[in-house]
Design a protein around this motif. Structure first.
Motif, PDB file in Angstrom:
ATOM      1  N   ALA A  98      -7.784   3.114   9.188  1.00  0.00           N
ATOM      2  CA  ALA A  98      -7.138   4.437   9.151  1.00  0.00           C
ATOM      3  C   ALA A  98      -5.681   4.307   8.752  1.00  0.00           C
ATOM      4  O   ALA A  98      -5.172   5.098   7.942  1.00  0.00           O
ATOM      5  N   ARG A  99      -4.988   3.307   9.263  1.00  0.00           N
ATOM      6  CA  ARG A  99      -3.594   3.062   8.884  1.00  0.00           C
ATOM      7  C   ARG A  99      -3.484   2.847   7.382  1.00  0.00           C
ATOM      8  O   ARG A  99      -2.583   3.354   6.729  1.00  0.00           O
ATOM      9  N   GLU A 100      -4.410   2.078   6.820  1.00  0.00           N
ATOM     10  CA  GLU A 100      -4.371   1.799   5.379  1.00  0.00           C
ATOM     11  C   GLU A 100      -4.559   3.077   4.567  1.00  0.00           C
ATOM     12  O   GLU A 100      -3.877   3.291   3.570  1.00  0.00           O
ATOM     13  N   PHE A 101      -5.474   3.941   5.001  1.00  0.00           N
ATOM     14  CA  PHE A 101      -5.677   5.219   4.308  1.00  0.00           C
ATOM     15  C   PHE A 101      -4.439   6.109   4.418  1.00  0.00           C
ATOM     16  O   PHE A 101      -4.037   6.750   3.454  1.00  0.00           O
ATOM     17  N   ILE A 102      -3.851   6.148   5.607  1.00  0.00           N
ATOM     18  CA  ILE A 102      -2.660   6.980   5.808  1.00  0.00           C
ATOM     19  C   ILE A 102      -1.517   6.506   4.913  1.00  0.00           C
ATOM     20  O   ILE A 102      -0.879   7.315   4.223  1.00  0.00           O
ATOM     21  N   ARG A 107       1.868   7.021   0.138  1.00  0.00           N
ATOM     22  CA  ARG A 107       2.434   6.478  -1.110  1.00  0.00           C
ATOM     23  C   ARG A 107       2.093   7.362  -2.308  1.00  0.00           C
ATOM     24  O   ARG A 107       2.893   7.489  -3.235  1.00  0.00           O
ATOM     25  N   LEU A 108       0.911   7.960  -2.302  1.00  0.00           N
ATOM     26  CA  LEU A 108       0.546   8.875  -3.392  1.00  0.00           C
ATOM     27  C   LEU A 108       1.460  10.098  -3.411  1.00  0.00           C
ATOM     28  O   LEU A 108       1.910  10.528  -4.476  1.00  0.00           O
ATOM     29  N   ILE A 109       1.726  10.642  -2.242  1.00  0.00           N
ATOM     30  CA  ILE A 109       2.632  11.787  -2.158  1.00  0.00           C
ATOM     31  C   ILE A 109       4.023  11.382  -2.650  1.00  0.00           C
ATOM     32  O   ILE A 109       4.659  12.105  -3.417  1.00  0.00           O
ATOM     33  N   ALA A 110       4.489  10.223  -2.218  1.00  0.00           N
ATOM     34  CA  ALA A 110       5.815   9.745  -2.642  1.00  0.00           C
ATOM     35  C   ALA A 110       5.854   9.545  -4.148  1.00  0.00           C
ATOM     36  O   ALA A 110       6.841   9.898  -4.811  1.00  0.00           O
ATOM     37  N   ALA A 111       4.784   8.995  -4.714  1.00  0.00           N
ATOM     38  CA  ALA A 111       4.738   8.726  -6.157  1.00  0.00           C
ATOM     39  C   ALA A 111       4.842  10.017  -6.959  1.00  0.00           C
ATOM     40  O   ALA A 111       5.446  10.028  -8.042  1.00  0.00           O
ATOM     41  N   GLU A 112       4.298  11.108  -6.432  1.00  0.00           N
ATOM     42  CA  GLU A 112       4.411  12.404  -7.112  1.00  0.00           C
ATOM     43  C   GLU A 112       5.867  12.835  -7.251  1.00  0.00           C
ATOM     44  O   GLU A 112       6.211  13.596  -8.140  1.00  0.00           O
ATOM     45  N   HIS A 113       6.714  12.329  -6.361  1.00  0.00           N
ATOM     46  CA  HIS A 113       8.142  12.653  -6.383  1.00  0.00           C
ATOM     47  C   HIS A 113       8.965  11.489  -6.950  1.00  0.00           C
ATOM     48  O   HIS A 113      10.167  11.416  -6.717  1.00  0.00           O
ATOM     49  N   ILE A 163       2.761  -0.319  14.718  1.00  0.00           N
ATOM     50  CA  ILE A 163       4.218  -0.387  14.521  1.00  0.00           C
ATOM     51  C   ILE A 163       4.575  -0.201  13.054  1.00  0.00           C
ATOM     52  O   ILE A 163       5.494   0.554  12.721  1.00  0.00           O
ATOM     53  N   SER A 164       3.838  -0.867  12.160  1.00  0.00           N
ATOM     54  CA  SER A 164       4.155  -0.741  10.730  1.00  0.00           C
ATOM     55  C   SER A 164       3.880   0.673  10.229  1.00  0.00           C
ATOM     56  O   SER A 164       4.615   1.190   9.382  1.00  0.00           O
ATOM     57  N   LEU A 165       2.861   1.323  10.764  1.00  0.00           N
ATOM     58  CA  LEU A 165       2.594   2.712  10.397  1.00  0.00           C
ATOM     59  C   LEU A 165       3.758   3.605  10.838  1.00  0.00           C
ATOM     60  O   LEU A 165       4.272   4.403  10.050  1.00  0.00           O
TER      61      LEU A 165
END
Length: 180
Positions: A98-102, A107-113, A163-165
């Motif tokens: 789940a962390r990997e999907f999140i 990152r996809l949202i960030a890439a759009e910007h 923690i990394s999430l």
């Protein structure tokens, strides 16, 4: 195609062989040793491709996309196999995946910007400890100290996952605010 990208592709190509040797009943006990060797080689390609890409300025868009994907495929494949082998609880694997999907969605949202979210030290520690955990759980040495090490690595990996999430989300919360 440059060397770091070839190493990334090699990591992806090793995954089916890793899974085959780990789960194929025909190999019995020897299969886990072959699978462990393949997993270690695949894990080392992760270390090498990044070092080579940065040292020789061979960073590419393909590498930026495929390197983390290759890591996720390798680790998630191993984790799912470990659940099948009854060496790892499914709830732990669900949290890790789940962390990997999140993070991937983030990152996809960030890439759009046009925002690149680089890997953090927490993320790198997480990956390292997950890979060590996987190796220890696959080898499943029948000694109490080794069994305890497996439990410690499992819960340390789980903690580093959370923690990394949190680290990614806190450091990059502005990415989500842009969507409001």
């Amino acid at each position: 195609m440059n060397l770091p990208n070839k190493l990334t592709l090699l990591r992806v190509l090793l995954i089916p062989f890793f899974v085959f040797f780990l789960l194929a009943p025909a190999f019995a006990a020897n299969g886990k040793y072959i699978a462990t060797a393949i997993f270690i080689i695949a894990s080392l390609t992760d270390l090498l491709d990044g070092k080579i890409a940065r040292k020789y300025n061979l960073v590419t868009n393909f590498g930026k996309f495929m390197d983390p994907l290759a890591d996720k495929l390798l680790v998630c494949s191993a984790l799912i196999c470990l659940v099948d082998m009854k060496k790892l609880a499914s709830w732990i694997v669900i949290i890790i995946i789940a962390r990997e999907f999140i993070i991937s969605g983030f990152r996809l949202i960030a890439a759009e910007h046009q925002i690149v979210i680089a890997a953090s030290y927490w993320g790198k520690f997480k990956t390292t400890f997950q890979m060590l955990m996987i190796i220890v759980l696959i080898l499943d040495v029948n000694q109490q100290a080794f069994q305890v090490l497996g439990v410690i690595l499992t819960y340390l990996s789980l903690a580093l996952t959370v923690i990394s999430l949190a680290d990614y989300l806190i450091k990059n919360k502005g990415v989500l605010k842009e969507q409001s």
